[in-house]
Design an enzyme around this catalytic site. Structure first.
Site, short mmCIF file in Angstrom:
data_model
loop_
_atom_site.label_atom_id
_atom_site.label_comp_id
_atom_site.label_asym_id
_atom_site.label_seq_id
_atom_site.Cartn_x
_atom_site.Cartn_y
_atom_site.Cartn_z
N GLU A 36 0.86 -1.18 0.00
CA GLU A 36 0.00 0.00 0.00
C GLU A 36 0.90 1.23 0.00
O GLU A 36 1.80 1.34 0.86
CB GLU A 36 -0.91 0.02 1.23
CG GLU A 36 -1.89 1.17 1.21
CD GLU A 36 -2.82 1.19 2.41
OE1 GLU A 36 -3.61 2.15 2.53
OE2 GLU A 36 -2.77 0.25 3.23
N ARG A 261 4.93 -13.59 9.93
CA ARG A 261 5.55 -12.27 9.79
C ARG A 261 6.98 -12.31 10.30
O ARG A 261 7.33 -13.13 11.15
CB ARG A 261 4.78 -11.23 10.60
CG ARG A 261 3.40 -10.96 10.12
CD ARG A 261 2.71 -9.92 10.99
NE ARG A 261 3.44 -8.64 10.98
CZ ARG A 261 2.96 -7.53 11.48
NH1 ARG A 261 1.78 -7.52 12.06
NH2 ARG A 261 3.66 -6.42 11.43
N LYS A 271 4.08 -0.03 10.17
CA LYS A 271 4.09 1.22 9.42
C LYS A 271 3.33 2.32 10.17
O LYS A 271 3.73 3.49 10.16
CB LYS A 271 3.47 1.00 8.04
CG LYS A 271 3.87 2.04 7.01
CD LYS A 271 3.14 1.82 5.69
CE LYS A 271 3.56 0.58 4.97
NZ LYS A 271 2.89 0.45 3.67
#
Length: 303
Positions: A36, A261, A271
């Site tokens: 994104e 992850r 983020k």
């Protein structure tokens, strides 16, 4: 294949080889990396990049770079440029396969229309508080609200008017009609479109509605005929929505596979939290050497 070779495969490779053996996909392996563009990539993204590009490379396939640009509030072109620079610095090349979820806004809209016409989506006027109340809890099923029984004709009319900008932000959403009693709370009629009258970095002011992640992501995978959608473990429960939408739309059946992850001790790999450090002026920007971003690590001298 020998037993020794089989043991050396990681679980993703085992799934991929199983699909190849079963001729599940009539094409080479095709993966994607879908960032994104709302900030710089960090070290956690490095794992995702390597997994997607290396799996495709091992099996003679390809990897797309696709920007998940469905939230105009936070996305910027300079973030797009920074992401591309970092991926190339890591040594990966998506060649001419650079895509954006916004490339598919028209097609995604038509998918939503199909869901409505098939009785699989409805427009909901509830407030966020009312939606939360009706959604239930992990131990209690949710309840159907009054809007769930709207006619197909009324839902079509309202959704078209949402697109045309007739209603204000937050007043209506489009939801998939799945199962309000599902043990997976993400399957309790997830929102797939919301009204958002903001300028998009690529489409400008053309759209008043934008698709949610769960709707845009899986359908974009399918449009690009991604064979294996490799993502981190927090998306495991999203896979049920992913597969439900593919089934109801009758589109290319991309397969989602999750891996753990990458977290690093004493390092922030969120983020949202990195942005908070920037906004509070604790650091000087996304490439401040104290950050966990790829650009910051590059500035520190990592090869």
């Amino acid at each position: 294949m020998s037993v020794e070779e089989n043991i050396s495969l990681n679980f993703i490779e085992q799934f991929v080889e199983e699909d190849i053996a079963n001729n599940k996909f009539p094409k080479p392996i095709h993966t994607r990396f879908p960032p994104e563009p709302n900030g710089f990539l960090h070290i956690g993204h490095v794992k995702a990049i390597c997994v997607n590009f290396e799996i495709a490379k091992k099996y003679g396939g390809k990897t797309n770079l696709r920007f998940d640009d469905t939230n105009p509030s936070t996305e910027r072109t300079d973030f797009v440029d920074a992401i591309k620079k970092d991926i190339k610095w890591l040594g990966y090349d998506w060649e001419d396969r650079e895509y954006y979820a916004s490339d598919y806004f028209e097609q995604l809209y038509e998918f939503a229309i199909k869901l409505i016409k098939d009785g699989n989506a409805y427009v909901d006027d509830s407030s966020s508080e009312e939606m939360a109340e009706y959604k239930g809890t992990p131990t209690e099923p949710g309840k159907n609200n009054e809007y769930r029984s709207r006619s197909i004709e009324e839902n079509l009319d309202l959704f078209i008017r949402m697109k045309e900008g007739e209603f204000e932000d937050g007043t209506r959403v489009l939801r998939a009609k799945i199962d309000m009693a599902s043990p997976n709370m993400l399957m309790r009629d997830p929102i797939i479109y919301r009204i958002k009258k903001e300028t998009h970095h690529r489409t400008g002011d053309k759209w008043s509605i934008y698709p949610m992640y769960d709707f845009a992501h899986g359908q974009s995978d399918s449009i690009e005929e991604i064979t294996h959608s490799l993502c981190s473990l927090e998306f495991r429960h999203h896979r049920d929505v992913y597969n439900w939408l593919i089934e109801k739309l009758g589109i290319f059946p991309s397969r989602q596979i999750e891996f753990a992850r990458m977290n690093v001790a004493y390092m922030i790999t969120s983020k949202r939290k990195l942005l908070k450090l920037i906004e509070s002026k604790v650091v000087d920007g996304w490439d401040d050497p104290r950050m966990s971003t790829i650009s910051a690590l590059r500035r520190k001298g990592y090869p």
